[in-house]
Design a protein around this motif. Structure first.
Motif, PDB file in Angstrom:
ATOM      1  N   VAL A 157      -2.114   5.361  10.391  1.00 11.29           N
ATOM      2  CA  VAL A 157      -2.692   6.145   9.311  1.00 11.29           C
ATOM      3  C   VAL A 157      -1.586   6.994   8.691  1.00 11.29           C
ATOM      4  O   VAL A 157      -0.794   7.597   9.415  1.00 11.29           O
ATOM      5  CB  VAL A 157      -3.824   7.027   9.858  1.00 11.29           C
ATOM      6  CG1 VAL A 157      -4.301   8.012   8.804  1.00 11.29           C
ATOM      7  CG2 VAL A 157      -4.970   6.161  10.354  1.00 11.29           C
TER       8      VAL A 157
ATOM      9  N   ILE B 125      -8.304   5.148  12.032  1.00 11.62           N
ATOM     10  CA  ILE B 125      -8.099   4.049  11.079  1.00 11.62           C
ATOM     11  C   ILE B 125      -9.383   3.806  10.274  1.00 11.62           C
ATOM     12  O   ILE B 125      -9.352   3.639   9.059  1.00 11.62           O
ATOM     13  CB  ILE B 125      -7.645   2.761  11.813  1.00 11.62           C
ATOM     14  CG1 ILE B 125      -6.271   3.002  12.458  1.00 11.62           C
ATOM     15  CG2 ILE B 125      -7.595   1.578  10.862  1.00 11.62           C
ATOM     16  CD1 ILE B 125      -5.766   1.857  13.303  1.00 11.62           C
TER      17      ILE B 125
ATOM     18  N   TYR C  44      -9.783   6.423   7.696  1.00  5.21           N
ATOM     19  CA  TYR C  44      -8.830   6.235   6.610  1.00  5.21           C
ATOM     20  C   TYR C  44      -9.300   5.111   5.673  1.00  5.21           C
ATOM     21  O   TYR C  44      -9.314   5.268   4.448  1.00  5.21           O
ATOM     22  CB  TYR C  44      -7.441   5.911   7.182  1.00  5.21           C
ATOM     23  CG  TYR C  44      -6.454   5.526   6.121  1.00  5.21           C
ATOM     24  CD1 TYR C  44      -5.902   6.486   5.279  1.00  5.21           C
ATOM     25  CD2 TYR C  44      -6.088   4.193   5.922  1.00  5.21           C
ATOM     26  CE1 TYR C  44      -5.014   6.133   4.275  1.00  5.21           C
ATOM     27  CE2 TYR C  44      -5.199   3.829   4.922  1.00  5.21           C
ATOM     28  CZ  TYR C  44      -4.669   4.798   4.104  1.00  5.21           C
ATOM     29  OH  TYR C  44      -3.796   4.444   3.104  1.00  5.21           O
TER      30      TYR C  44
END
Lengths: 424, 424
Positions: A349, A21, A24
């Motif tokens: 994600v 995460i 991302y």
């Protein structure tokens, strides 16, 4: 002696799920700001202790992790104070290092210079839930842009980033240090006391207007001044247009330019911002750091019950390093809070590519293994993700575990070639 | 007092041009290893001083930036030694933190666990050109894979990454700590002295076989042993197949399994590797760290005249933390050297998107500015990169400067709408 498995107190290891995460979110931030012409830069984690202790960092200066001198420079016998022992410290924010960076390199940088800095900072705070002693900060700053184009672009880029990450219905609150000061001046507070007044005003969210009034009086401010001050806030809230009300009420205490500047920022952002967030003038917005000189802003997330970023204009800080002021305006995104919110909301994600696992039975001849690996390499060359892994005795359990990691395709390779069904 | 503009001694600021390359390289690394099933993780920059001083770090342990204790724990009056003053240190590599991480979280991690860690490390080395006290390391490790599948996948993933970054004609040298030991045993060196023998052997590249022989004797090793040792290397070089020669010559000193394991790695890599690099067995390869227990490898770049990464198997290190050994094998990529090579070769980050600059004349009414910004937002929404910037008096110079930053499209917006030609 057994070694310690735990990270140092107050700092944390980041496991694959959170890391995916974080990567991302970093990617979205970098990509979005790039589209606005920001370029990434980096400064060291360590700064000279003098720079860190120069009163630019406010309360954070009490939380510095200090670094021991080395070699001949360290003399335990003659050292009397802490400062005799240290020459560096871990940075507690990215602002002081960024301004040092800009001061050091301005000749090599374009003007205006639009910088994106993402990096860890360290604060020796009392450990508490969700708050760590090492955390990522993400700062976006524009140097050399005196006009409100800086504020407008910063607010648009930052809100667009948050929008791409799925946040909506948040608020951007905006104010100006000069409005804060004009209101205090109009109310008759003495200039030396402004910072104390603002610290109390900053509690408005928590203690309400009565609480602020009470605390002002309790802190020795004249009740007449305090009441005049609170009346301003109350009447402004009732007015159709807060800025127009202030202009009329404060008269010469507030320069027209300051007001029009803020109005322009609000109108320009309003014109293009879309409907996923609200921009509001908030005369109670203070922002802690005293280095701000103009507009200040903050992102308020309803889900978080707090700020998820903020910033403002600080035109006087470069001068502390170079003797010559340069216009500067920045936004700091609450990276860790964003990650926390996404994690709590079960954020996934976005899909990257199919995940395939090749299960290889133990004892597969080297030549056959080579073929399996060659096949994996072909799939990877086409963009696929392939894990080559030994087959466990409990194959069913192994596949269940892999499925939890997102593997959806399986192929099995056995010693006995007849058993191998590449489509299984 | 004016603040210091320079970074702390030996550390550096990273300017936009280098940062763009670093971000690109990081992206290629993350993407390539992801395709092999590696997941990113992160550990704090600070570790307990005991862990850092546990003899896993070799010479690096002399180079630790140590962190002063804080609050009541710091007592200057009773402190007699350095260790009384400090409780943490900046990590000098990613291996010790990674093994601590794995030991701490193995219950939450898949098996095998394939980790990618990119992060800064710090070493208080004497500052010298191209070598910094803070630098990025990039480590790729596999835990829980006892077979040579680990070595094969690590070598393939790492060389593929280097290939994607444009490197070719490099060499991957491979050896095994157990072969090093078998050769030393065969030559009659005493086991306690192996590490000293290997330190001298490691200089082969620089001082040649005569130099190694001389230094062995100079260091007190028997000339008969030393000559027997050097004969092994010479004859192996002359043999058609080094591994077969060693097998015959060393006999029982070298387990067949060790030899076959290495041969399997080499054949499997050879079968799929492509022609952009060479894989060679190098019995003189030592790798500094004594924690290696099996195969070791190193990437040699002709352009660099040195190593650009390396690693090996270290099956005994997790046990230092947990009391229970876990197979482990890793590769460390020389991130900073790669960046240096790319910078020196004038590497350009691949095209991302057209870069457009909007030049806005000062004094453009707020409403018009709003339209300009709306237009920029539209282009950005389509993936474009748009810089909105005030028009300077010397517009020609301004455009030249922007062109240097890669801006190829310009649009100008004047106070007088007739002058505005959006296609200019």
């Amino acid at each position: 002696m057994a070694l310690s498995k735990k990270p140092v107190t107050g700092m944390k290891d980041i496991l694959p799920k959170e890391m995916a995460i974080r990567d991302y979110v970093s990617g979205v931030i970098k990509e979005t700001y790039r589209q606005f012409g920001f370029t990434p830069i980096e400064t060291p984690g360590v700064e000279n202790i003098e720079n860190l202790s120069s009163k630019q960092g406010g309360e954070n200066e009490k939380l510095i992790f200090k670094i021991l001198k080395r070699g001949e420079k360290l003399n335990l016998e003659t050292a009397r104070e802490e400062k005799d022992l240290v020459d560096g410290g871990l940075r507690y924010d990215l602002t002081v290092p960024l301004v040092r960076f800009y001061s050091n390199h301005s000749n090599e940088l374009p003007s205006p210079f639009k910088a994106l800095q993402m990096g860890n900072v360290w604060r020796a705070e009392r450990p508490q839930r969700g708050r760590y002693r090492q955390f990522m900060q993400c700062d976006i700053d524009i140097f050399g842009e005196p006009s409100n184009l800086a504020e407008i672009e910063l607010i648009l880029a930052t809100t667009l980033t948050l929008g791409k990450l799925g946040f909506k219905n948040f608020q951007v609150r905006i104010n100006d240090r000069r409005i804060l000061k004009a209101m205090a001046a109009y109310s008759g507070f003495c200039e030396d006391a402004y910072d104390n007044v603002f610290i109390i005003l900053d509690k408005m969210d928590k203690i309400g207007p009565e609480g602020v009034l009470e605390e002002l009086i309790h802190n020795g401010f004249g009740s007449e001044n305090a009441e005049k001050y609170m009346t301003l806030f109350r009447e402004m809230e009732e007015a159709a247009d807060g800025l127009t009300y202030l202009a009329e009420k404060l008269g010469d205490f507030l320069e027209e330019e300051v007001r029009e500047n803020l109005r322009e920022i609000m109108e320009s952002v309003e014109a293009t911002k879309g409907s996923f967030f609200e921009l509001v003038f908030d005369p109670t917005l203070v922002r802690g750091m005293s280095y701000y000189t103009g507009p200040i802003f903050e992102v308020a997330m309803p889900e978080f019950g707090g700020s998820c970023g903020g910033g403002g204009r600080y035109d006087k800080m470069v001068g502390r390093f170079t003797g010559k002021d340069v216009p500067a305006c920045g936004f700091s995104i609450g990276f860790e809070r964003i990650i926390l919110l996404l994690m709590e909301n079960g954020f996934n994600v976005p899909f990257q590519s199919e995940k395939t696992a090749y299960l290889v039975e133990k004892g597969l001849p080297a030549e056959e293994l080579g073929k399996v690996i060659a096949r994996a390499q072909e799939e990877r060359a086409k963009g696929g993700q392939v894990l080559v892994v030994r087959m466990n005795k409990n194959k069913k359990f192994q596949k269940e575990q892999l499925a939890k990691e997102g593997y959806t395709q399986f192929q099995e390779f056995f010693r006995d070639p007849i058993k191998t069904d590449p489509r299984s």
